[in-house]
Design a protein around this motif. Structure first.
Motif, PDB file in Angstrom:
ATOM      1  N   ALA A 178     -63.560  -7.064 -18.670  1.00  0.00           N
ATOM      2  CA  ALA A 178     -63.303  -8.226 -19.520  1.00  0.00           C
ATOM      3  C   ALA A 178     -64.569  -8.657 -20.252  1.00  0.00           C
ATOM      4  N   ARG A 183     -63.888 -10.892 -23.628  1.00  0.00           N
ATOM      5  CA  ARG A 183     -62.819 -11.849 -23.326  1.00  0.00           C
ATOM      6  C   ARG A 183     -63.404 -13.148 -22.775  1.00  0.00           C
ATOM      7  N   ASP A 184     -62.692 -14.252 -23.020  1.00  0.00           N
ATOM      8  CA  ASP A 184     -63.127 -15.514 -22.423  1.00  0.00           C
ATOM      9  C   ASP A 184     -62.361 -15.752 -21.122  1.00  0.00           C
ATOM     10  N   GLU A 208     -58.519 -15.987 -21.128  1.00  0.00           N
ATOM     11  CA  GLU A 208     -57.821 -14.703 -21.255  1.00  0.00           C
ATOM     12  C   GLU A 208     -57.749 -13.983 -19.908  1.00  0.00           C
ATOM     13  N   ALA A 246     -55.108 -15.370 -17.603  1.00  0.00           N
ATOM     14  CA  ALA A 246     -53.729 -15.033 -18.000  1.00  0.00           C
ATOM     15  C   ALA A 246     -53.325 -13.642 -17.532  1.00  0.00           C
TER      16      ALA A 246
END
Length: 307
Positions: free
Chosen positions: A259, A264-265, A268, A271
């Motif tokens: 990630a 990605r944060d 994200e 989720a």
């Protein structure tokens, strides 16, 4: 009337003080002389009084060795009372596996016996911010009455220790925290792994170093125990007790690393679906969210430092 009131007053004085919280502790015999006191597979709540941790004790010929004292002063007192229903031998030693509050806040109930830990664990507890204890008070409520955070009074070093016919091996590791004590009773083959091992409950990671934790699991496997008592979850033979923790840590490392590489944060990541083998663990989604908060910034920094 005065005589009746006086009699009532005497009766109240003679009665034992009411428990702040009844933990309903029970001792499960898991090997010769060896007892597990299981905790719930939950987070701290007022309903469970903080009883989310395994404690244990070994009845030796020279007294009782206790592994961890639990999450509150009242828990520690009730643990002592439970031990007294199993044996009339005195408590010889309390060993604290690491500096997380659910494992040592019962130490105050053992003020008359040696309470020991690795030197780094003692130092970590000494430096523990008061806000952590305040937070547990808010989560747990009355069950924490009278509880204070005090470091174990004595230090232990890795190596052999014989007490009352039981040959213990103290192993100094790290990874879950900066200092994690594992205790192998070579007489029975039972390994008390502390929070280096979780089973059926998602591992916690507030101070974790995944690589060092994985290295610690290699060391634990090499001890060839017959039975492992994890910090949270049921006692089990080594494959079950260690494989699940190792698999989860490896998945975390791969997932958070990928990630970060993809930019990605945290939202994200949160989720993402959990793999089926981990989704069914106790408090899985909550602990995954906490782990992202604990560990993901370091993965992001590692990617940025490589650029």
């Amino acid at each position: 009337m005065k005589r009746a009131a006086f009699a009532l007053g005497l009766a109240l004085l003679a009665s034992p003080p009411a428990l702040a919280f009844d933990y309903a502790l029970r001792a499960e015999k898991i090997a010769e002389d060896t007892y597990l006191v299981p905790g719930r597979m939950e987070h701290f709540t007022r309903a469970n009084g903080g009883n989310i941790v395994n404690t244990a004790f070994v009845v030796t010929g020279d007294g009782v060795v206790v592994i961890d004292s639990g999450p509150s002063l009242d828990y520690g007192r009730q643990l002592r009372a439970l031990i007294a229903t199993v044996t009339d031998r005195p408590i010889r030693l309390v060993l604290v596996t690491h500096a997380h509050p659910d494992h040592y806040l019962g130490d105050g109930a053992f003020a008359d016996v040696p309470v020991a830990a690795l030197p780094a664990t003692r130092a970590e507890i000494e430096a523990m911010p008061g806000a952590i204890l305040d937070g547990i008070y808010r989560l747990v409520g009355d069950a924490m009455a009278g509880t204070s955070s005090e470091p174990p009074r004595e230090s232990v070093a890795p190596g052999p220790m014989t007490i009352g016919g039981h040959d213990f091996e103290l192993i100094a590791l790290d990874g879950h925290t900066a200092a994690d004590l594992a205790v192998l009773d070579r007489t029975t083959g039972v390994l008390f792994a502390g929070d280096l091992a979780f089973l059926a409950r998602t591992p916690t990671t507030p101070q974790a170093d995944i690589d060092r934790w994985l290295a610690a699991l290699v060391r634990l496997r090499a001890l060839s125990p017959l039975l492992i008592v994890p910090g949270h979850g049921p006692a089990a033979p080594p494959p079950a007790a260690l494989d699940q923790t190792e698999a989860y840590l490896r998945w975390l490392k791969q997932t958070l690393g990928a990630a970060a590489a993809e930019g990605r944060d945290a939202a994200e990541i949160l989720a993402l679906p959990l793999p089926p083998e981990f989704a069914g663990l106790a408090v899985a989604r909550e602990e995954f969210a906490r782990t992202v908060a604990h560990l993901y910034p370091a993965f992001e920094r590692a990617v940025l430092s490589d650029d």
